[in-house]
Design a protein around this motif. Structure first.
Motif, short mmCIF file in Angstrom:
data_model
loop_
_atom_site.label_atom_id
_atom_site.label_comp_id
_atom_site.label_asym_id
_atom_site.label_seq_id
_atom_site.Cartn_x
_atom_site.Cartn_y
_atom_site.Cartn_z
N SER A 14 0.84 -1.21 0.00
CA SER A 14 0.00 0.00 0.00
C SER A 14 0.87 1.25 0.00
O SER A 14 0.56 2.25 -0.67
N GLU A 68 2.14 1.83 -3.46
CA GLU A 68 1.06 2.39 -4.31
C GLU A 68 0.90 3.88 -4.01
O GLU A 68 0.71 4.69 -4.93
N GLY A 69 0.96 4.25 -2.74
CA GLY A 69 0.86 5.66 -2.38
C GLY A 69 2.01 6.49 -2.95
O GLY A 69 1.81 7.59 -3.47
N ARG A 74 3.71 5.73 -5.60
CA ARG A 74 3.52 5.79 -7.05
C ARG A 74 2.54 6.89 -7.41
O ARG A 74 2.70 7.61 -8.40
N SER A 75 1.52 7.07 -6.58
CA SER A 75 0.56 8.15 -6.81
C SER A 75 1.23 9.51 -6.65
O SER A 75 0.94 10.45 -7.40
N LEU A 76 2.15 9.62 -5.69
CA LEU A 76 2.87 10.88 -5.49
C LEU A 76 3.80 11.18 -6.66
O LEU A 76 4.15 12.34 -6.90
N ARG A 77 4.20 10.16 -7.37
CA ARG A 77 5.09 10.34 -8.52
C ARG A 77 4.49 11.29 -9.54
O ARG A 77 5.18 12.12 -10.13
N GLY A 78 3.22 11.12 -9.75
CA GLY A 78 2.54 11.99 -10.71
C GLY A 78 2.60 13.45 -10.29
O GLY A 78 2.69 14.35 -11.13
N LEU A 79 2.56 13.71 -8.98
CA LEU A 79 2.63 15.08 -8.48
C LEU A 79 4.04 15.65 -8.57
O LEU A 79 4.23 16.85 -8.75
N ASP A 124 11.33 11.42 -10.17
CA ASP A 124 11.37 9.96 -10.41
C ASP A 124 12.59 9.31 -9.75
O ASP A 124 12.46 8.27 -9.11
#
Length: 198
Positions: free
Chosen positions: A22, A25-26, A28-33, A39
């Motif tokens: 989890s 996954e969190g 990975r979501s922050l990667r977009g921000l 990266d």
């Protein structure tokens, strides 16, 4: 149960793994921000977190600190005469001795069994499969007490030993002609009780 609370760390290893996933996954979501520049930092953080997690699990599951149990098992086996039969009660005897015999290959001459196994037919079969003279002796009777007495009476070929703090077989052994005498880390079977300070 309170007496099993020490096992919680082992039970929760897989649940902690779910928490780890989890967290990935969190992140990975922050990667977009963070965009492209973040990266490398994110990968470095994931790698570091993975290494720390693996180190934690290996330390928690490591048995290298169990030297007392290993020493105990080694010393029990050292104290047994050649060809001895050892019946043991309790994990403090059974686990270290099984480790020494099965994993370390020590004392292949010793016939070992947890005493509670003898309450089942398959336990007697496992015991008798270790030696031809045990197989013939066990086959002489179907009665538990007679089998146990015959096991204890095989003294010359297979000296009988029983763990200290005995419980499971003690009532049956106490009713048989003979006695258990404390010898080091085990009891030995004797035809009669020794006299004096022995």
């Amino acid at each position: 149960e309170e007496e099993n609370i020490y096992l919680m760390n082992a039970y929760l290893v897989s649940i902690a793994g779910v928490a780890l996933l989890s967290g990935f996954e969190g992140l990975r979501s922050l990667r977009g921000l963070a965009g492209k520049k973040g990266d490398r930092l994110l990968l470095a953080l994931l790698g570091l977190y993975s290494i720390l997690w693996l180190a934690h699990v290996f330390r928690m599951e490591g048995k290298s600190r169990y030297t007392l149990a290993e020493d105990f098992g080694t010393n029990v086996l050292k104290s047994l005469p050649r060809g001895a039969i050892l019946l043991a009660d309790g994990d403090q005897y059974v686990m270290p001795i099984w480790y020494e015999i099965l994993a370390q290959g020590k004392r292949p001459d010793v016939v070992f069994s947890p005493s509670v196994f003898l309450y089942h037919g398959w336990g007697w079969k496992q015991l008798s499969d270790r030696s031809a003279d045990l197989k013939s002796m066990i086959g002489l009777s179907d009665l538990f007490s007679e089998r146990l007495y015959a096991l204890a009476a095989l003294t010359p070929a297979h000296p009988f030993r029983y763990s200290l703090g005995s419980g499971y077989l003690r009532p049956v052994l106490d009713s048989m002609p003979g006695t258990l005498v404390k010898t080091g880390l085990v009891y030995r079977w004797a035809a009669r009780k020794p006299s004096g300070p022995q």
